[in-house]
Design an enzyme around this catalytic site. Structure first.
Site, PDB file in Angstrom:
ATOM      1  N   LYS A 127      27.785 -20.789 -16.019  1.00 16.09           N
ATOM      2  CA  LYS A 127      27.679 -20.264 -17.391  1.00 16.09           C
ATOM      3  C   LYS A 127      27.851 -18.742 -17.486  1.00 16.09           C
ATOM      4  CE  LYS A 127      27.613 -24.168 -18.630  1.00 16.09           C
ATOM      5  NZ  LYS A 127      28.838 -24.623 -19.283  1.00 16.09           N
ATOM      6  N   HIS A 171      30.524 -22.124  -7.387  1.00 17.76           N
ATOM      7  CA  HIS A 171      29.201 -21.688  -7.849  1.00 17.76           C
ATOM      8  C   HIS A 171      28.261 -21.525  -6.656  1.00 17.76           C
ATOM      9  CE1 HIS A 171      30.115 -22.279 -12.022  1.00 17.76           C
ATOM     10  NE2 HIS A 171      29.996 -23.577 -12.047  1.00 17.76           N
ATOM     11  N   SER A 174      23.060 -20.474 -22.608  1.00 22.10           N
ATOM     12  CA  SER A 174      24.293 -21.264 -22.487  1.00 22.10           C
ATOM     13  C   SER A 174      24.026 -22.536 -21.679  1.00 22.10           C
ATOM     14  CB  SER A 174      25.375 -20.401 -21.817  1.00 22.10           C
ATOM     15  OG  SER A 174      26.580 -21.099 -21.702  1.00 22.10           O
TER      16      SER A 174
HETATM   17  S1  PPS Z   1      30.548 -23.542 -16.216  1.00 23.30           S
HETATM   18  O1  PPS Z   1      30.063 -24.865 -16.720  1.00 23.30           O
HETATM   19  O2  PPS Z   1      29.608 -22.965 -15.238  1.00 23.30           O
HETATM   20  O3  PPS Z   1      31.914 -23.644 -15.670  1.00 23.30           O
HETATM   21  O4  PPS Z   1      30.547 -22.607 -17.503  1.00 23.30           O
HETATM   22  P1  PPS Z   1      31.229 -21.176 -17.610  1.00 23.30           P
HETATM   23  O5  PPS Z   1      32.664 -21.351 -17.885  1.00 23.30           O
HETATM   24  O6  PPS Z   1      30.822 -20.311 -16.490  1.00 23.30           O
HETATM   25  O7  PPS Z   1      30.506 -20.572 -18.884  1.00 23.30           O
HETATM   26  C1  PPS Z   1      30.684 -21.077 -20.188  1.00 23.30           C
HETATM   27  C2  PPS Z   1      30.361 -19.917 -21.123  1.00 23.30           C
HETATM   28  O8  PPS Z   1      31.474 -18.989 -21.099  1.00 23.30           O
HETATM   29  C3  PPS Z   1      31.947 -18.835 -22.431  1.00 23.30           C
HETATM   30  N1  PPS Z   1      33.393 -18.575 -22.437  1.00 23.30           N
HETATM   31  C4  PPS Z   1      33.931 -17.534 -23.078  1.00 23.30           C
HETATM   32  N2  PPS Z   1      33.364 -16.512 -23.749  1.00 23.30           N
HETATM   33  C5  PPS Z   1      34.200 -15.612 -24.325  1.00 23.30           C
HETATM   34  N3  PPS Z   1      35.546 -15.685 -24.267  1.00 23.30           N
HETATM   35  C6  PPS Z   1      36.157 -16.688 -23.588  1.00 23.30           C
HETATM   36  N4  PPS Z   1      37.487 -16.727 -23.540  1.00 23.30           N
HETATM   37  C7  PPS Z   1      35.325 -17.665 -22.947  1.00 23.30           C
HETATM   38  N5  PPS Z   1      35.569 -18.779 -22.211  1.00 23.30           N
HETATM   39  C8  PPS Z   1      34.375 -19.328 -21.919  1.00 23.30           C
HETATM   40  C9  PPS Z   1      31.587 -20.163 -23.085  1.00 23.30           C
HETATM   41  O9  PPS Z   1      31.665 -20.075 -24.478  1.00 23.30           O
HETATM   42  C10 PPS Z   1      30.185 -20.374 -22.552  1.00 23.30           C
HETATM   43  O10 PPS Z   1      29.240 -19.451 -23.104  1.00 23.30           O
HETATM   44  P2  PPS Z   1      28.355 -19.772 -24.408  1.00 23.30           P
HETATM   45  O11 PPS Z   1      27.372 -18.632 -24.497  1.00 23.30           O
HETATM   46  O12 PPS Z   1      27.666 -21.088 -24.170  1.00 23.30           O
HETATM   47  O13 PPS Z   1      29.297 -19.797 -25.566  1.00 23.30           O
END
Ligand code: PPS
Length: 290
Positions: free
Chosen positions: A47, A102, A132
């Protein structure tokens, strides 16, 4: 309270969801996976921007060509080494391989540490990670967290949660940040200056993209573009595994959402814990004083 049971496995002191991990798959990553000098790793605590970096790396290595980004799921283009599909996706893949993980350094492939492979470690404000992860746990049938948000914060703070302690993960990887093949980024770097950060990543990777290719990477790595791309928004995953009606995978994509969730008491308790756990870390993060 460590999460055991049907939905998870334990390996090297950390808990991983059994939907995509087995003891054998994590053992393979830890003990058998052969890192190549040309490998590029996308490292995160969950996340923290994993999917975002998968998309950015994939677009950079296709020089802005959108074909793969529109036709192959992100988890296949930049797969996790610890998941059950790793050997199938990665063993015969031509270099440079783009790889996600991870895992903390304690269970990372031993061959990585003696290699020239490049690693990008993206860190996010732990309170936003916690929020998140909480919503992700609610929408994912395989995580099985039933706790209230207050209880969830306590588990997150104690590290008795999926992928173990955020503090251990971050401090573990920060120990490598002065290596020339290691790039430390924050989620806020990406959020505040996506283009500038993509250019930093290109420079770190020795990828010289022309301006129109950079424009394409930036445009397609925006929150809106990714939300609309079914190869990255996890809508290919069946609803009984990830129910995006409960909470979308690309949920808000902002920094500071914790302020809408933590009570003043929870915020103060976490702040104290953070100060104590991070006191030996001689690097400042944008969220340190918030
Ligand atoms: S995972 O399941 O561990 O692979 O998740 P991960 O991709 O690390 O984290 C998901 C959060 O990253 C946000 N996210 C983004 N934020 C801004 N811009 C872009 N382009 C973007 N892509 C992924 C996603 O919305 C999740 O955060 P939250 O706070 O839940 O919205």
């Amino acid at each position: 309270m460590a999460r055991q049971g049907t939905g998870s496995i334990e390996y090297g002191g950390i808990t991983l969801p059994s939907l995509v991990h087995t003891d054998a798959s994590v053992r393979y990553a830890h003990q058998s996976f052969q890192v190549r000098d040309s490998d590029v790793f996308n490292l995160t605590y969950p996340k923290s921007g994993t999917t975002w970096m998968q998309e950015i790396l994939s677009l950079i290595y296709s020089n802005g060509d959108l074909t793969l980004s529109r036709s192959v799921p992100s988890w296949e283009r930049v797969p996790w080494i610890e998941q059950t599909t790793a050997a199938e996706y990665l063993e015969n893949r031509p270099s440079p391989r783009l790889i996600t993980s991870h895992l903390p350094p304690t269970v990372f492939p031993a061959s990585f540490f003696a290699s020239q492979a490049k690693a990008i470690y993206t860190v996010r404000d732990p309170r936003d990670v916690c929020v998140s992860l909480y919503y992700y746990a609610k929408m994912s049938s395989f995580l099985e967290y039933k706790e209230s948000f207050g209880e969830f914060i306590e588990m997150f703070a104690a590290g008795t949660i999926l992928f173990g302690s955020w503090f251990d993960h971050v401090k573990g990887w920060l120990a490598y940040r002065n290596r020339k093949n290691f790039l430390l980024l924050t989620y806020d770097d990406l959020l505040q200056d996506l283009r500038g950060t993509i250019l930093r990543i290109c420079q770190f990777l020795g990828k010289d993209l022309d301006t129109s290719a950079v424009d394409t990477v930036v445009a397609n790595a925006s929150f809106e573009a990714m939300k609309g791309n079914k190869m990255v928004n996890y809508s290919l995953v069946p609803e009984d595994i990830m129910n995006q009606k409960i909470s979308p995978f690309l949920r808000k994509g902002i920094s500071g959402d914790w302020k809408n969730h933590f009570t003043p008491e929870q915020s103060s308790a976490f702040h104290h814990l953070y100060q104590q756990k991070m006191k030996e870390v001689d690097i400042r993060f944008p969220w340190d004083d918030l």
